[in-house]
Design a protein around this motif. Structure first.
Motif, PDB file in Angstrom:
ATOM      1  N   MET A  59       0.882  -1.169   0.000  1.00 33.29           N
ATOM      2  CA  MET A  59       0.000   0.000   0.000  1.00 33.29           C
ATOM      3  C   MET A  59       0.917   1.217   0.000  1.00 33.29           C
ATOM      4  O   MET A  59       1.654   1.440   0.970  1.00 33.29           O
ATOM      5  CB  MET A  59      -0.910   0.006   1.232  1.00 33.29           C
ATOM      6  N   ILE A  60       0.902   1.974  -1.080  1.00 38.46           N
ATOM      7  CA  ILE A  60       1.774   3.137  -1.212  1.00 38.46           C
ATOM      8  C   ILE A  60       0.929   4.396  -1.100  1.00 38.46           C
ATOM      9  O   ILE A  60      -0.075   4.543  -1.796  1.00 38.46           O
ATOM     10  CB  ILE A  60       2.503   3.129  -2.577  1.00 38.46           C
ATOM     11  N   THR A  61       1.329   5.294  -0.206  1.00 39.36           N
ATOM     12  CA  THR A  61       0.630   6.564  -0.036  1.00 39.36           C
ATOM     13  C   THR A  61       1.642   7.706  -0.099  1.00 39.36           C
ATOM     14  O   THR A  61       2.811   7.537   0.253  1.00 39.36           O
ATOM     15  CB  THR A  61      -0.116   6.627   1.308  1.00 39.36           C
ATOM     16  N   GLN A  69       5.161   6.569   1.339  1.00 41.40           N
ATOM     17  CA  GLN A  69       5.333   5.555   2.376  1.00 41.40           C
ATOM     18  C   GLN A  69       4.689   4.269   1.884  1.00 41.40           C
ATOM     19  O   GLN A  69       3.609   4.288   1.304  1.00 41.40           O
ATOM     20  CB  GLN A  69       4.687   6.003   3.674  1.00 41.40           C
ATOM     21  N   GLY A  70       5.402   3.170   2.086  1.00 38.04           N
ATOM     22  CA  GLY A  70       4.889   1.867   1.686  1.00 38.04           C
ATOM     23  C   GLY A  70       4.628   0.998   2.899  1.00 38.04           C
ATOM     24  O   GLY A  70       5.393   1.034   3.873  1.00 38.04           O
ATOM     25  N   LYS A  71       3.526   0.247   2.831  1.00 39.85           N
ATOM     26  CA  LYS A  71       3.185  -0.676   3.922  1.00 39.85           C
ATOM     27  C   LYS A  71       2.836  -2.017   3.311  1.00 39.85           C
ATOM     28  O   LYS A  71       2.032  -2.103   2.385  1.00 39.85           O
ATOM     29  CB  LYS A  71       2.006  -0.139   4.726  1.00 39.85           C
ATOM     30  N   LEU A  72       3.448  -3.062   3.836  1.00 44.03           N
ATOM     31  CA  LEU A  72       3.194  -4.423   3.371  1.00 44.03           C
ATOM     32  C   LEU A  72       2.766  -5.276   4.549  1.00 44.03           C
ATOM     33  O   LEU A  72       3.436  -5.293   5.589  1.00 44.03           O
ATOM     34  CB  LEU A  72       4.465  -5.015   2.738  1.00 44.03           C
ATOM     35  N   ASN A  73       1.634  -5.958   4.392  1.00 46.51           N
ATOM     36  CA  ASN A  73       1.141  -6.893   5.400  1.00 46.51           C
ATOM     37  C   ASN A  73       1.121  -8.281   4.793  1.00 46.51           C
ATOM     38  O   ASN A  73       0.408  -8.510   3.818  1.00 46.51           O
ATOM     39  CB  ASN A  73      -0.283  -6.528   5.837  1.00 46.51           C
ATOM     40  N   ILE A  74       1.918  -9.167   5.349  1.00 45.65           N
ATOM     41  CA  ILE A  74       1.920 -10.568   4.925  1.00 45.65           C
ATOM     42  C   ILE A  74       1.832 -11.422   6.180  1.00 45.65           C
ATOM     43  O   ILE A  74       2.724 -11.378   7.024  1.00 45.65           O
ATOM     44  CB  ILE A  74       3.180 -10.933   4.114  1.00 45.65           C
ATOM     45  N   ARG A  75       0.743 -12.182   6.275  1.00 46.58           N
ATOM     46  CA  ARG A  75       0.455 -12.987   7.456  1.00 46.58           C
ATOM     47  C   ARG A  75       0.602 -12.122   8.703  1.00 46.58           C
ATOM     48  O   ARG A  75      -0.057 -11.103   8.807  1.00 46.58           O
ATOM     49  CB  ARG A  75       1.336 -14.234   7.477  1.00 46.58           C
ATOM     50  N   VAL A  81       7.969   1.310   5.068  1.00 47.33           N
ATOM     51  CA  VAL A  81       9.170   1.948   4.537  1.00 47.33           C
ATOM     52  C   VAL A  81       8.845   3.367   4.094  1.00 47.33           C
ATOM     53  O   VAL A  81       7.719   3.676   3.703  1.00 47.33           O
ATOM     54  CB  VAL A  81       9.753   1.160   3.333  1.00 47.33           C
ATOM     55  N   ASP A  82       9.834   4.236   4.177  1.00 44.14           N
ATOM     56  CA  ASP A  82       9.756   5.567   3.595  1.00 44.14           C
ATOM     57  C   ASP A  82      10.440   5.506   2.239  1.00 44.14           C
ATOM     58  O   ASP A  82      11.495   4.858   2.094  1.00 44.14           O
ATOM     59  CB  ASP A  82      10.465   6.599   4.475  1.00 44.14           C
ATOM     60  N   ILE A  83       9.848   6.188   1.259  1.00 43.18           N
ATOM     61  CA  ILE A  83      10.414   6.205  -0.084  1.00 43.18           C
ATOM     62  C   ILE A  83      10.544   7.661  -0.535  1.00 43.18           C
ATOM     63  O   ILE A  83       9.642   8.227  -1.155  1.00 43.18           O
ATOM     64  CB  ILE A  83       9.529   5.414  -1.084  1.00 43.18           C
ATOM     65  N   PRO A  84      11.669   8.307  -0.193  1.00 42.28           N
ATOM     66  CA  PRO A  84      11.899   9.657  -0.711  1.00 42.28           C
ATOM     67  C   PRO A  84      12.237   9.552  -2.206  1.00 42.28           C
ATOM     68  O   PRO A  84      12.952   8.638  -2.625  1.00 42.28           O
ATOM     69  CB  PRO A  84      13.085  10.169   0.103  1.00 42.28           C
TER      70      PRO A  84
END
Length: 134
Positions: A59-61, A69-75, A81-84
């Motif tokens: 999920m990138i916002t 900012q990226g968010k990954l949910n696995i199990r 993470v921050d992505i400048p």
């Protein structure tokens, strides 16, 4: 008695090795160059990053211009993470993660699966950015 001690020693050693192999030094993709055609906007860079992440379940916002900012949910695992980014470069930097990722800030280590997720995200971003170069 010697056989029992040998089995116990081998079991403890095996457990130690398996536990130690689950973590690795944390990988951050730092200042990767962005090579796109002249006139490409930061919004287009953001959309490329968003498309790359979404294709992998992230999920990138947009936090603000130049920072996603990226968010990954696995199990039971969650990684954030921050992505400048800019029209010149981008980075992927660890921000936080669930306890199951075994992040240790003093050793700068994390579950080795995290590094694989970041490597895939990085490659996917590069593919999307290459589309902007044509």
């Amino acid at each position: 008695m010697k056989t029992v001690l040998k089995l116990l020693l081998v079991s403890i050693l095996g457990l130690f090795v398996l536990t130690g192999c689950r973590t690795a030094t944390i990988y951050n993709a730092t200042d990767h160059p962005v090579e796109v055609k002249k006139g490409t906007s930061e919004d287009e860079i953001y959309r490329a990053i968003k498309n790359a992440g979404t294709s992998l379940g992230w999920m990138i916002t947009k936090v603000k211009p130049g920072l996603a900012q990226g968010k990954l949910n696995i199990r039971e695992n969650t990684a954030i993470v921050d992505i400048p980014y800019s029209t010149k470069s981008y980075s992927i930097n660890f921000k936080s993660g669930s306890d199951s990722l075994k992040y240790d800030p003093s050793k700068n280590t994390i579950h080795k699966q995290y590094n694989q997720w970041i490597s895939r995200l990085d490659k996917s971003i590069q593919v999307e950015l290459n589309r902007l170069a044509d």
